[in-house]
Design a protein around this motif. Structure first.
Motif, PDB file in Angstrom:
ATOM      1  N   ALA A  84       0.807  -1.217   0.000  1.00 34.93           N
ATOM      2  CA  ALA A  84       0.000   0.000   0.000  1.00 34.93           C
ATOM      3  C   ALA A  84       0.842   1.269   0.000  1.00 34.93           C
ATOM      4  CB  ALA A  84      -0.945  -0.005   1.195  1.00 34.93           C
ATOM      5  N   MET A  85       2.136   1.134   0.299  1.00 36.70           N
ATOM      6  CA  MET A  85       2.976   2.337   0.300  1.00 36.70           C
ATOM      7  C   MET A  85       3.141   2.938  -1.089  1.00 36.70           C
ATOM      8  SD  MET A  85       5.916   1.726   3.171  1.00 36.70           S
ATOM      9  CE  MET A  85       6.978   2.998   2.472  1.00 36.70           C
TER      10      MET A  85
ATOM     11  N   MET B 266       0.870   3.809  -2.879  1.00 37.99           N
ATOM     12  CA  MET B 266      -0.155   4.852  -3.014  1.00 37.99           C
ATOM     13  C   MET B 266       0.349   6.181  -2.451  1.00 37.99           C
ATOM     14  SD  MET B 266      -3.667   2.678  -2.329  1.00 37.99           S
ATOM     15  CE  MET B 266      -3.364   2.149  -0.650  1.00 37.99           C
ATOM     16  N   GLY B 267       1.109   6.104  -1.366  1.00 41.36           N
ATOM     17  CA  GLY B 267       1.656   7.322  -0.783  1.00 41.36           C
ATOM     18  C   GLY B 267       2.858   7.841  -1.545  1.00 41.36           C
TER      19      GLY B 267
ATOM     20  N   TYR C 169      -4.752  -0.411  -6.260  1.00 41.10           N
ATOM     21  CA  TYR C 169      -3.797   0.529  -5.688  1.00 41.10           C
ATOM     22  C   TYR C 169      -4.030   1.854  -6.404  1.00 41.10           C
ATOM     23  CZ  TYR C 169      -1.132  -3.223  -3.420  1.00 41.10           C
ATOM     24  OH  TYR C 169      -0.745  -4.261  -2.622  1.00 41.10           O
ATOM     25  N   VAL C 170      -4.213   2.904  -5.643  1.00 40.86           N
ATOM     26  CA  VAL C 170      -4.531   4.211  -6.230  1.00 40.86           C
ATOM     27  C   VAL C 170      -3.574   5.255  -5.660  1.00 40.86           C
ATOM     28  CG1 VAL C 170      -6.345   5.937  -6.539  1.00 40.86           C
ATOM     29  CG2 VAL C 170      -6.961   3.535  -6.325  1.00 40.86           C
ATOM     30  N   ALA C 171      -3.015   6.073  -6.530  1.00 38.18           N
ATOM     31  CA  ALA C 171      -2.136   7.144  -6.051  1.00 38.18           C
ATOM     32  C   ALA C 171      -2.946   8.145  -5.235  1.00 38.18           C
ATOM     33  CB  ALA C 171      -1.482   7.847  -7.240  1.00 38.18           C
ATOM     34  N   ASN C 172      -2.416   8.537  -4.106  1.00 38.30           N
ATOM     35  CA  ASN C 172      -3.080   9.541  -3.273  1.00 38.30           C
ATOM     36  C   ASN C 172      -2.296  10.849  -3.398  1.00 38.30           C
ATOM     37  OD1 ASN C 172      -4.691  10.810  -1.347  1.00 38.30           O
ATOM     38  ND2 ASN C 172      -3.387  10.135   0.354  1.00 38.30           N
TER      39      ASN C 172
ATOM     40  N   ARG D 282      -1.213  16.828  -1.210  1.00 39.54           N
ATOM     41  CA  ARG D 282      -1.655  18.219  -1.320  1.00 39.54           C
ATOM     42  C   ARG D 282      -1.180  19.084  -0.150  1.00 39.54           C
ATOM     43  NH1 ARG D 282      -4.824  17.490  -5.531  1.00 39.54           N
ATOM     44  NH2 ARG D 282      -6.264  15.736  -5.610  1.00 39.54           N
ATOM     45  N   VAL D 283      -0.839  18.403   0.940  1.00 36.72           N
ATOM     46  CA  VAL D 283      -0.324  19.145   2.105  1.00 36.72           C
ATOM     47  C   VAL D 283       0.812  18.351   2.744  1.00 36.72           C
ATOM     48  CG1 VAL D 283      -2.506  20.313   2.668  1.00 36.72           C
ATOM     49  CG2 VAL D 283      -2.030  18.073   3.645  1.00 36.72           C
TER      50      VAL D 283
ATOM     51  N   GLN E  74       2.240  20.754  -3.803  1.00 30.92           N
ATOM     52  CA  GLN E  74       1.761  20.303  -5.108  1.00 30.92           C
ATOM     53  C   GLN E  74       2.579  19.078  -5.493  1.00 30.92           C
ATOM     54  OE1 GLN E  74      -0.779  21.435  -6.984  1.00 30.92           O
ATOM     55  NE2 GLN E  74      -1.241  22.834  -5.292  1.00 30.92           N
TER      56      GLN E  74
END
Lengths: 254, 459
Positions: free
Chosen positions: B296-297, B299-300, B324-327, B330-331, B339
């Motif tokens: 899952a890492m 994704m981060g 698995y989805v890229a997250n 944003r902060v 960004q």
């Protein structure tokens, strides 16, 4: 798809071929879902929880086969319907999830901070309602008893709940005690949807309110067991419900 | 608060879906033998795989018949090795990389409650053609002080003669040989470890092909020790640096990030490193030798490079198909706006880049977000879990199949670099890192900067 859902599917298919009369007979044999929910509420202490302002649940979660253990702590402030949960897994870190009354969020060490949207966000918001645990939440738009079956080694009535968001969940209410002995929920995450069957047991009295002391479930071939060590009432302080800085920033961004 | 456990499940789906390549394991001395325990171990392994393997048809194998064939080996076995052989044969029939058995002794030897401090020789090796070559020497280590240099050949490690193990591998059929070599390389790198301070006998051929026999003291293995679930303790190492040209007001730079395993201590360091590289022309993720970790890492990590929640691949489990989805980041952790990085991204891999590394590299490559350099990766990318058997051994077993964003499996094929750079002994002896240098050149050639950067140079 687990056995239970297959059975529901098969039953639905079979019903399309039987007569209306037969269906009526079947329906009459099952108690009304409202009565089951009321009986459940009485069994767990009725409206006693409403005399409190907040709840805090503490427990441990174990995945014995994987050698994994986690500490969990969940907090719920009733008036604001805010929710916060911390899960601490050794070697991984602290995972947080919350609902600020409007928006659901999560933060965990693998994928980072994010705002929950869509079905995932709706599910988190619906479950944050304290009445959701009693199955009396206005977020449940319909509850229907679908069969008498055996789950968790107990005879029980299976009830399908339809939530405002359109999702469904299922509970099985014990024929003898009226307590929920099993639940089936499609759990949504950013990775997708997974149906999970949870078996509830060892109901205990926590300050005049009865709650399940253990839950077990099977997921990805693993047995996951939760043991509740405490339910505390009126101990949640406002500062504890504050989200971390990155979540605050994300909530501000909208 | 209807379902606090459900909230935890969101995390567990990700946390349990670790993807690991087995850690290097040495053969261990046999333990006290109890046949009933051994049989229970075999049965546990058989049942666990039957109940959790993603393909309920067990790839068409008659799983019960396999049990009936192999269980007698344990019934009549004389040592735990017979149990291990039976279980290994059983799971090998499914023909996938992430099944493995780790002896209890090996797990215990790696645990942190022993008085010994984990140590290693401070250098890495890979096979180049039919030789075992030093590919990287960490500075400040006894090995470095003794003159060990990238490009040297390793002929003997303690009593192990490299030529003998290579001879054994040569008899393995071609399709399996690649896997065998990956395992062998892992195990040989494992032989370069031991209690810190202990001296390891090594026989090298130096740059002039002169025989050099050295007693190399093992340094204390650097990195943060992480113990996660049933996995053995792991040392998480992270390194980042900026290669700058000193022109354009010093702003032109290429960032290089290297880490050895996907475990969560990497994440804050990765964020901090990326924060310092926002102005760079490009970033190189040097994932050579990174054998995977928490799936899952990805994704981060990938969230630093994507503005949208891109699908990185799908994991097919028996109960569900998960993505698995890229997250997108944003902060920052402190709440400062961020960004996603817009510059070029290069990923450097080699034959020991496996599992989660391959999931990340394949996704970034297919989605056009990264260019891959080096040598083809291990081709061992399946979600797997680890469980403890009654005899103490750990079984790693596959629970899912993985396909990249284009639907292609990484298992078996591996990630094929866009710019292949097979290891060359000559380049290593010259102090060059051809794959990294090529990645730097590619980044330099982007529109953001045409300035020449200093040579990347192997450290």
């Amino acid at each position: 798809m687990n056995v239970f859902v297959r059975r529901v599917g098969l039953a639905a298919a079979a019903l399309s071929f039987v007569s209306v009369a037969a269906t009526r007979v079947s329906a009459q044999a099952l108690p009304d879902a409202k009565d089951l929910i009321q009986k459940y509420n009485e069994a767990v202490g009725g409206n006693a929880w409403k005399s409190h302002t907040s709840a805090r649940m503490k427990g441990t979660l174990e995945v014995p086969a994987a050698g994994m253990r986690a500490d969990i702590e969940a907090m719920n402030v009733f008036a604001s319907k805010t929710f916060m949960m911390k899960t601490t897994i050794p070697g991984m870190g602290e995972m947080l999830a919350g609902f600020d009354g409007t928006t659901a969020w999560s933060k965990e060490p693998m994928s980072g901070a994010r705002i929950l949207t869509g079905v995932e966000g709706a599910q988190a918001a619906e479950e944050a309602d304290p009445e959701a645990s009693m199955r009396t939440s206005p977020n449940i738009t319909k509850s229907e008893t679908v069969e008498k079956t055996t789950m968790n080694s107990q005879e029980c009535y299976k009830v399908v709940h339809t939530w405002k968001s359109g999702r469904t969940s299922q509970d099985c209410f014990s024929v003898t005690t009226g307590l929920i002995v099993a639940s089936i929920v499609k759990q949504t995450s950013m990775m997708g949807e997974m149906e999970v069957t949870t078996l509830l047991g060892e109901y205990k009295d926590f300050g005049g309110i009865k709650r399940a002391g253990t839950t077990t479930m099977q997921m990805m071939g693993q047995e996951i067991k939760t043991t509740v060590t405490a339910w505390e009432w009126d101990t949640v302080k406002p500062a504890e419900m504050e989200p971390p800085a990155d979540i605050k920033a994300l909530l501000k961004k909208g | 608060m209807s379902n606090p456990l459900g909230t935890t499940l969101r995390f567990l789906v990700a946390a349990l879906a670790a993807t690991f390549v087995a850690t290097p394991i040495e053969a261990q001395a046999p333990q006290p033998f109890d046949r009933a325990v051994e049989l229970a171990s075999f049965d546990t392994a058989w049942t666990r795989v039957r109940d959790s393997y993603y393909d309920a048809s067990m790839r068409g194998l008659n799983w019960s018949a396999l049990r009936d064939t192999l269980r007698p080996r344990v019934e009549h076995g004389r040592s735990r090795e017979d149990t291990r052989s039976a279980i290994s044969t059983l799971v090998s029939r499914l023909g996938e990389s992430h099944f493995g058995l780790i002896p209890a002794d090996a797990m215990d030897a790696g645990s942190t409650d022993k008085s010994d401090v984990a140590g290693d020789a401070g250098f890495e090796v890979r096979f180049v053609d039919s030789t075992l070559v030093v590919t990287r020497v960490d500075g400040g280590t006894p090995a470095s002080a003794m003159g060990v240099h990238a490009g040297w050949l390793v002929e003997e490690i303690d009593t192990l003669r490299v030529i003998d193990v290579l001879r054994a591998t040569a008899s393995v059929s071609a399709p399996t040989r690649r896997f065998a070599l990956v395992r062998l390389t892992l195990n040989i790198n494992g032989r370069l470890t031991g209690p810190s301070g202990e001296k390891l006998r090594l026989v090298f051929r130096d740059g002039k092909n002169a025989r050099r026999e050295l007693l190399v003291p093992l340094r204390e293995t650097p990195g943060q020790v992480v113990e996660y679930g049933a996995l053995p303790p792991m040392h998480v190492r992270f390194d980042s640096r900026r290669l700058t040209s000193g022109v354009r007001g010093g702003s032109a730079c290429v960032g290089v990030i290297r880490f050895n395993i996907f475990m969560t201590p990497v994440m804050p360091q990765f964020e901090d490193a990326m924060s310092g590289m926002r102005s760079c022309t490009g970033v190189i993720l040097d994932l050579r030798g990174n054998v995977g970790g928490l799936g899952a890492m990805v994704m981060g990590i990938s969230g630093h490079y994507f503005a949208k929640a891109e699908t990185l691949g799908t994991m097919r489990l028996r109960e569900a198909t998960m993505r698995y989805v890229a997250n997108p980041v944003r902060v920052s952790r402190s709440g400062q706006p961020l960004q996603p990085f817009e510059g070029r991204v290069a990923i450097v891999v080699d034959e020991l880049s496996a599992s989660t590394t391959e999931i990340l590299a394949a996704a970034m490559q297919v989605l056009g977000r990264a260019r891959v350099f080096g040598t083809p990766s291990a081709g061992q990318a399946l979600p797997a879990l680890m469980t403890r058997l009654p005899n103490g051994d750990r079984l790693m077993y596959v629970i899912g199949d993985f396909a990249g964003p284009g639907g292609s499996r990484v298992e078996g094929a591996g990630v094929v670099p866009d710019e292949p750079f097979p290891l060359s002994r000559r380049a290593l002896l010259a102090g060059r890192d051809e794959a990294l240098e090529a990645a730097v050149r590619w980044i330099e050639s982007s529109g953001r900067s045409t300035d020449s950067l200093k040579s990347a140079g192997r450290r």
